[in-house]
Scaffold this motif. Structure first.
Motif, PDB file in Angstrom:
ATOM      1  N   GLY A 627     -43.877  53.241  42.181  1.00 46.86           N
ATOM      2  CA  GLY A 627     -43.256  52.415  41.673  1.00 46.86           C
ATOM      3  C   GLY A 627     -42.871  52.999  40.321  1.00 46.86           C
ATOM      4  O   GLY A 627     -43.501  54.048  39.884  1.00 46.86           O
ATOM      5  N   VAL A 628     -41.731  52.594  39.779  1.00 48.06           N
ATOM      6  CA  VAL A 628     -41.147  53.233  38.576  1.00 48.06           C
ATOM      7  C   VAL A 628     -40.599  52.127  37.724  1.00 48.06           C
ATOM      8  O   VAL A 628     -39.796  51.213  38.227  1.00 48.06           O
ATOM      9  N   GLY A 629     -40.854  52.003  36.423  1.00 45.03           N
ATOM     10  CA  GLY A 629     -40.263  50.960  35.496  1.00 45.03           C
ATOM     11  C   GLY A 629     -39.857  51.604  34.370  1.00 45.03           C
ATOM     12  O   GLY A 629     -40.078  52.595  33.896  1.00 45.03           O
ATOM     13  N   VAL A 630     -38.575  50.961  33.848  1.00 48.51           N
ATOM     14  CA  VAL A 630     -38.112  51.385  32.544  1.00 48.51           C
ATOM     15  C   VAL A 630     -37.848  50.114  31.790  1.00 48.51           C
ATOM     16  O   VAL A 630     -37.323  49.157  32.054  1.00 48.51           O
ATOM     17  N   ARG A 631     -38.523  50.269  30.335  1.00 47.72           N
ATOM     18  CA  ARG A 631     -38.317  49.560  29.414  1.00 47.72           C
ATOM     19  C   ARG A 631     -37.496  49.722  28.259  1.00 47.72           C
ATOM     20  O   ARG A 631     -37.599  50.691  27.728  1.00 47.72           O
ATOM     21  N   TYR A 632     -36.646  48.762  27.797  1.00 47.93           N
ATOM     22  CA  TYR A 632     -35.775  49.049  26.535  1.00 47.93           C
ATOM     23  C   TYR A 632     -36.120  48.022  25.555  1.00 47.93           C
ATOM     24  O   TYR A 632     -35.987  46.771  25.677  1.00 47.93           O
ATOM     25  N   ILE A 633     -36.670  48.442  24.505  1.00 46.70           N
ATOM     26  CA  ILE A 633     -37.073  47.548  23.312  1.00 46.70           C
ATOM     27  C   ILE A 633     -35.981  47.580  22.253  1.00 46.70           C
ATOM     28  O   ILE A 633     -35.782  48.961  21.570  1.00 46.70           O
ATOM     29  N   GLY A 634     -35.030  46.963  21.735  1.00 46.68           N
ATOM     30  CA  GLY A 634     -34.022  47.118  20.844  1.00 46.68           C
ATOM     31  C   GLY A 634     -34.582  47.122  19.283  1.00 46.68           C
ATOM     32  O   GLY A 634     -35.825  46.719  19.078  1.00 46.68           O
ATOM     33  N   GLU A 635     -33.635  47.464  18.533  1.00 42.64           N
ATOM     34  CA  GLU A 635     -33.976  47.293  17.200  1.00 42.64           C
ATOM     35  C   GLU A 635     -34.633  45.966  16.654  1.00 42.64           C
ATOM     36  O   GLU A 635     -33.966  45.038  17.204  1.00 42.64           O
ATOM     37  N   ALA A 636     -35.526  45.997  15.792  1.00 47.21           N
ATOM     38  CA  ALA A 636     -35.950  44.732  15.068  1.00 47.21           C
ATOM     39  C   ALA A 636     -35.963  44.863  13.389  1.00 47.21           C
ATOM     40  O   ALA A 636     -35.795  46.030  13.028  1.00 47.21           O
ATOM     41  N   GLN A 637     -36.258  43.965  12.668  1.00 47.02           N
ATOM     42  CA  GLN A 637     -35.957  44.096  11.421  1.00 47.02           C
ATOM     43  C   GLN A 637     -37.453  44.650  10.936  1.00 47.02           C
ATOM     44  O   GLN A 637     -38.720  44.297  11.371  1.00 47.02           O
ATOM     45  N   LEU A 638     -37.293  45.549   9.738  1.00 44.75           N
ATOM     46  CA  LEU A 638     -38.453  46.074   9.147  1.00 44.75           C
ATOM     47  C   LEU A 638     -39.475  44.858   8.552  1.00 44.75           C
ATOM     48  O   LEU A 638     -40.519  44.711   8.502  1.00 44.75           O
ATOM     49  N   ASP A 639     -38.723  44.073   7.985  1.00 43.60           N
ATOM     50  CA  ASP A 639     -39.513  42.904   6.979  1.00 43.60           C
ATOM     51  C   ASP A 639     -38.416  41.597   6.794  1.00 43.60           C
ATOM     52  O   ASP A 639     -37.419  41.635   7.573  1.00 43.60           O
ATOM     53  N   GLU A 640     -39.127  40.889   6.237  1.00 42.15           N
ATOM     54  CA  GLU A 640     -38.463  39.206   6.292  1.00 42.15           C
ATOM     55  C   GLU A 640     -37.202  39.395   5.322  1.00 42.15           C
ATOM     56  O   GLU A 640     -36.216  38.712   5.790  1.00 42.15           O
ATOM     57  N   GLU A 641     -36.956  40.483   4.385  1.00 41.23           N
ATOM     58  CA  GLU A 641     -35.811  40.510   3.673  1.00 41.23           C
ATOM     59  C   GLU A 641     -34.790  41.398   4.460  1.00 41.23           C
ATOM     60  O   GLU A 641     -33.600  41.583   3.857  1.00 41.23           O
ATOM     61  N   ASN A 642     -34.938  42.024   5.547  1.00 39.42           N
ATOM     62  CA  ASN A 642     -34.267  42.889   6.352  1.00 39.42           C
ATOM     63  C   ASN A 642     -33.746  43.888   5.763  1.00 39.42           C
ATOM     64  O   ASN A 642     -32.344  44.361   5.688  1.00 39.42           O
ATOM     65  N   SER A 643     -34.594  44.513   4.877  1.00 41.99           N
ATOM     66  CA  SER A 643     -34.091  45.888   4.291  1.00 41.99           C
ATOM     67  C   SER A 643     -33.972  47.049   4.984  1.00 41.99           C
ATOM     68  O   SER A 643     -33.184  48.008   4.461  1.00 41.99           O
ATOM     69  N   ASP A 644     -34.501  46.945   6.260  1.00 40.93           N
ATOM     70  CA  ASP A 644     -34.418  48.416   7.091  1.00 40.93           C
ATOM     71  C   ASP A 644     -34.676  47.813   8.498  1.00 40.93           C
ATOM     72  O   ASP A 644     -34.900  46.395   8.960  1.00 40.93           O
ATOM     73  N   THR A 645     -34.563  48.544   9.715  1.00 40.49           N
ATOM     74  CA  THR A 645     -34.855  48.011  10.925  1.00 40.49           C
ATOM     75  C   THR A 645     -35.630  49.052  11.483  1.00 40.49           C
ATOM     76  O   THR A 645     -35.842  50.263  11.013  1.00 40.49           O
ATOM     77  N   VAL A 646     -36.469  48.632  12.546  1.00 38.89           N
ATOM     78  CA  VAL A 646     -37.419  49.227  13.180  1.00 38.89           C
ATOM     79  C   VAL A 646     -36.609  50.038  14.430  1.00 38.89           C
ATOM     80  O   VAL A 646     -36.053  49.110  15.214  1.00 38.89           O
ATOM     81  N   PRO A 647     -36.803  51.262  14.583  1.00 38.26           N
ATOM     82  CA  PRO A 647     -36.066  51.987  15.867  1.00 38.26           C
ATOM     83  C   PRO A 647     -36.270  51.164  17.209  1.00 38.26           C
ATOM     84  O   PRO A 647     -37.194  50.541  17.573  1.00 38.26           O
ATOM     85  N   SER A 648     -35.338  51.290  17.986  1.00 36.61           N
ATOM     86  CA  SER A 648     -35.349  50.953  19.437  1.00 36.61           C
ATOM     87  C   SER A 648     -36.223  52.056  20.202  1.00 36.61           C
ATOM     88  O   SER A 648     -36.593  53.109  19.706  1.00 36.61           O
ATOM     89  N   ALA A 649     -36.511  51.706  21.173  1.00 35.14           N
ATOM     90  CA  ALA A 649     -37.286  52.335  22.300  1.00 35.14           C
ATOM     91  C   ALA A 649     -37.003  52.413  23.631  1.00 35.14           C
ATOM     92  O   ALA A 649     -36.790  51.366  24.006  1.00 35.14           O
ATOM     93  N   THR A 650     -36.892  53.391  24.559  1.00 34.87           N
ATOM     94  CA  THR A 650     -36.837  53.458  25.858  1.00 34.87           C
ATOM     95  C   THR A 650     -38.096  54.115  26.368  1.00 34.87           C
ATOM     96  O   THR A 650     -38.453  55.307  26.270  1.00 34.87           O
ATOM     97  N   LEU A 651     -38.862  53.330  27.307  1.00 35.52           N
ATOM     98  CA  LEU A 651     -40.179  53.673  27.777  1.00 35.52           C
ATOM     99  C   LEU A 651     -40.140  53.682  29.261  1.00 35.52           C
ATOM    100  O   LEU A 651     -39.511  52.979  30.014  1.00 35.52           O
ATOM    101  N   ILE A 652     -40.742  54.735  29.932  1.00 31.61           N
ATOM    102  CA  ILE A 652     -40.622  54.904  31.419  1.00 31.61           C
ATOM    103  C   ILE A 652     -42.421  54.731  31.696  1.00 31.61           C
ATOM    104  O   ILE A 652     -43.161  55.409  31.009  1.00 31.61           O
ATOM    105  N   ASP A 653     -42.505  53.858  32.823  1.00 29.14           N
ATOM    106  CA  ASP A 653     -43.834  53.957  33.462  1.00 29.14           C
ATOM    107  C   ASP A 653     -43.939  53.966  35.054  1.00 29.14           C
ATOM    108  O   ASP A 653     -42.904  53.770  35.566  1.00 29.14           O
ATOM    109  N   LEU A 654     -45.023  54.658  35.407  1.00 32.86           N
ATOM    110  CA  LEU A 654     -45.260  54.987  36.791  1.00 32.86           C
ATOM    111  C   LEU A 654     -46.378  54.506  37.309  1.00 32.86           C
ATOM    112  O   LEU A 654     -47.386  54.398  36.526  1.00 32.86           O
ATOM    113  N   SER A 655     -46.200  54.141  38.720  1.00 33.81           N
ATOM    114  CA  SER A 655     -47.479  53.747  39.579  1.00 33.81           C
ATOM    115  C   SER A 655     -47.438  54.501  40.873  1.00 33.81           C
ATOM    116  O   SER A 655     -46.382  54.716  41.451  1.00 33.81           O
ATOM    117  N   LEU A 656     -48.583  54.863  41.240  1.00 37.31           N
ATOM    118  CA  LEU A 656     -48.669  55.307  42.884  1.00 37.31           C
ATOM    119  C   LEU A 656     -49.910  54.773  43.472  1.00 37.31           C
ATOM    120  O   LEU A 656     -51.000  54.920  42.971  1.00 37.31           O
TER     121      LEU A 656
END
Length: 709
Positions: A627-656
């Motif tokens: 099995g193989v999985g791919v997850r994408y988590i988009g950008e999120a806000q760093l704080d409630e004032e939206n002063s910056d963003t937390v980077p997105s991520a693409t992750l790969i998982d495997l099972s056998l």
């Protein structure tokens, strides 16, 4: 606002009266309603979204079901990791190094209140949150949108209900061991079956796990046992007694690192993903949870049934931890404080459900009337003191002398009691007329909460009494393989506090409109769901423009709207593909503190996941299950004032997985497994603000062998 005293006795009277009764899932004949067509995990199982056995594909509201096969396929070992591939859910909000709680949000709203077998896991709003291990879980169900009509005070985004492993007359036993990254050592046993030729059947789950945590110096350790016994007292009556005991002597870390060095530029360089800002002499989290319950199911006949579900909880947690207060101008020296919490909780939850199946002409009804009650009492002791600073780039984790911490100097000492009581009465009618399914429900809640003692150095004697009426209606129409639906639901959450004039706050309420379509092919090889929703949450406390800096009024509003899509398809024999996509637009629409137009933290705009699993059944590779999985988590806000963003991520998982019995008959029942999470070891993050961030789970490899007989 205040209910009369006799009314408050109703839950105790109802519980006592219901104890010797209760319902078994009604057996449907070929001529009767198709409302109950669903896989049943024991006679006390109910669909989370309806408290009936209505198939999720026939339920006019969003619901995601992760069965045992899916959980094992993805090697999920916690609720948080299981939800990685669920649409509408952003999980592991405190990263991969924090494992002591399953924190996630659904449709943009954070949720601390999980359910286990239909009853709330009692949470004291501090650090003592019961955490059910997936080893004892048969199925995870995510109910999207407001759920108050069936469950009372809950966040409007939805809820998670964990379906525990149930007794069975079918005999099956499994032993498994595992090892892997972070010096993992794990042993698990599960067993179920009939006890001799008696009317008793059982299930038993046991687990022992030890490993190092992701953060430097941290360790994790867990032991659990979860027995459950069914007694078929008569043809119409089933009695279940169940126990869940879990001891967590060590549960890793809880402290944070600053965004500077995690992913924001820092002249000192990049922090490693095992960076740790705590101290080995002041890093403890010990938790012990005992949950004892019973269910009694009775079928009266003529479609009338009754279910009584009761659970008592006794839990303790002790914590020593540090938290950061500021990053110095050199961007490497972190100021810290040390604190401890000592918490104990006792309480009970009970749900009584009376249902009736009957026809009025061509219309079939599944009528449900319920009374539930929740009671929690918790004592909390809190101490806080100054702690030495730490150099994040040359850390000394052996600085704190526990005997030298001056808790008295802080003035924050706390020792207080929390109580919660919630009584709910609900009524629901589930109607089928030919191809039309309609659900309507209403619920009345009476909630009380108190805080008494000394909190943050000052006396506290706060009382909260709130009531609410929740409503829900939805309709679904079956057009062959397609079933369009529309629904309305509202919810409430109790809110503590008062305005400057002493007026107690009202509950925070929310309304959701949802529309979509569900698809299921004739052979059920392909299913799909598309939902469009909008949630408006009101009565959110915000700053009082005419008061002091500490005064609040309930003028805040938050809007969440989005699209969710999930697809399960078998394009080839042996190949299963799941696809989930979420778009969510969450915004503070009214606020007096400068947050209007901002997006809350922990809410990525896009979430996408794909998992493909293939089962070889013939040839040289027979028994192999990759099995193989791919997850994408988009950008999120760093704080409630939206002063910056937390980077997105693409992750790969495997099972056998590999079934050795396919190759060697004498090894029937022996299964090998290997899983890899975050294959490429990508750095990713979760943040509450610029001073408090957590690293996502680094690459882990786990190998296991199990024997089933």
């Amino acid at each position: 606002m205040h209910a009369q005293a006799p009314f408050r006795l109703l839950p105790l009277i109802a519980a006592m009266a219901a104890a010797p009764l209760v319902m078994a899932e009604t057996t449907e004949t070929a001529e009767s309603s198709t409302l109950n067509e669903v896989v049943i995990y024991g006679e006390t199982y109910r669909n989370t979204a309806t408290k009936s056995a209505l198939d999720p594909q026939e339920t006019p509201q969003g619901i995601t079901v992760l069965d045992r096969e899916a959980l094992e396929m993805r090697d999920a070992d916690s609720v948080a990791s299981a939800l990685r591939y669920a649409p509408g859910v952003n999980t592991e909000l405190r990263g991969g190094a924090v494992s002591r709680m399953d924190l996630f949000n659904i449709r943009g709203f954070i949720n601390y209140q999980n359910y286990y077998d239909g009853l709330q896991l009692l949470y004291n709003d501090w650090n003592l949150q019961p955490q059910v291990d997936l080893a004892a879980v048969e199925q995870v169900e995510v109910f999207k949108g407001p759920t108050s009509t069936l469950y009372g005070g809950m966040p409007p985004g939805g809820m998670v209900n964990l379906i525990g492993k149930q007794p069975s007359d079918d005999s099956e036993h499994q032993l498994s061991v595992a090892t892997g990254s972070h010096h993992l050592v794990e042993g698990e046993v599960s067993s179920q079956g009939q006890i001799g030729a008696s009317d008793f059947s059982y299930s038993l789950t046991g687990l022992a796990r030890q490993k190092d945590g992701q953060a430097e110096t941290s360790e994790e350790e867990r032991y659990l046992i979860a027995p459950s016994v069914d007694w078929q007292a008569s043809d119409n009556t089933l009695i279940n007694v169940n126990l869940y005991y879990q001891n967590d002597p060590q549960m890793g870390i809880y402290s944070t690192v600053p965004a500077k060095g995690a992913f924001l530029d820092n002249p000192n360089g990049e922090l490693p993903v095992d960076a740790y800002a705590g101290d080995i002499n002041w890093e403890t989290y010990e938790r012990e949870v005992t949950m004892a319950g019973y269910k009694v199911n009775h079928e009266f006949g003529h479609g009338l049934t009754f279910l009584h579900n009761f659970r008592y909880t006794d839990a303790t947690a002790y914590q020593e931890n540090t938290y950061s207060t500021a990053l110095a101008g050199d961007d490497r020296t972190l100021s810290r404080r040390a604190y401890l919490t000592d918490e104990a909780t006792q309480g009970l939850a009970v749900d009584n459900q009376l249902s009736a199946l009957f026809d009025t002409g061509p219309v079939e009804h599944s009528l449900l009337f319920g009374v539930d009650y929740l009671q929690l009492s918790s004592n909390i002791r809190y101490e806080d003191a100054a702690a030495p600073t730490i150099d994040l780039y040359d850390p000394d984790h052996d600085q704190i002398d526990p005997d030298s911490l001056d808790f008295a100097a802080s003035g924050y000492s706390s020792d207080f009691d929390i109580t919660k009581r919630q009584l709910g009465l609900y009524l629901q009618d589930q109607v089928r007329w030919d191809h039309l399914v309609v659900i309507g429900g209403v619920r009345y809640d009476d909630y009380e909460g108190t805080e008494e003692g000394r909190k943050y150095g000052a006396a506290v004697d706060a009382k909260l009494a709130q009531t609410n009426l929740s409503k829900r209606v939805g309709a679904l129409y079956e057009l062959g393989d397609f079933s369009p639906f529309v629904s309305y639901a509202d919810s409430f959450e109790p809110v503590t506090g008062s305005d400057k004039d002493g007026n107690e706050f009202e509950p925070s309420t929310a309304v959701q409109w949802e529309a979509g379509v569900k698809f299921a092919s004739a052979d059920n090889a392909t299913t799909a769901n598309l939902s469009v929703y909008r949630i408006n949450k009101t009565n959110v406390p915000t700053a009082d423009p005419d008061g002091t800096a500490y005064d609040e009024i309930q003028a805040g509003e938050v809007r969440s709207q989005g699209v969710e899509f999930d697809l399960n398809i078998q394009p080839l024999a042996g190949l299963l593909v799941t696809l989930n996509y979420t778009f969510q637009d969450v915004e503070v629409t009214e606020d007096n503190s400068g947050l209007e137009g901002k997006t809350p933290v922990w809410v990525p705009e896009h979430l996408l996941s794909v998992w493909a699993d293939y089962q070889f059944t013939q040839g040289a590779l027979a028994g192999l299950n990759p099995g193989v999985g791919v997850r994408y988590i988009g950008e999120a806000q760093l704080d409630e004032e939206n002063s910056d963003t937390v980077p997105s991520a693409t992750l790969i998982d495997l099972s056998l997985g590999y079934d050795l019995g396919q190759r060697v008959s004498m090894l029937n029942g022996t299964q090998l497994g290997v899983s890899v999470n975050n294959l490429l070891d990508e750095r990713y993050y979760s943040c509450f603000d610029a001073d408090n961030c957590w690293f996502g789970a680094e690459r882990t490899v786990e190998a296991s062998v199990s024997y089933t007989f």
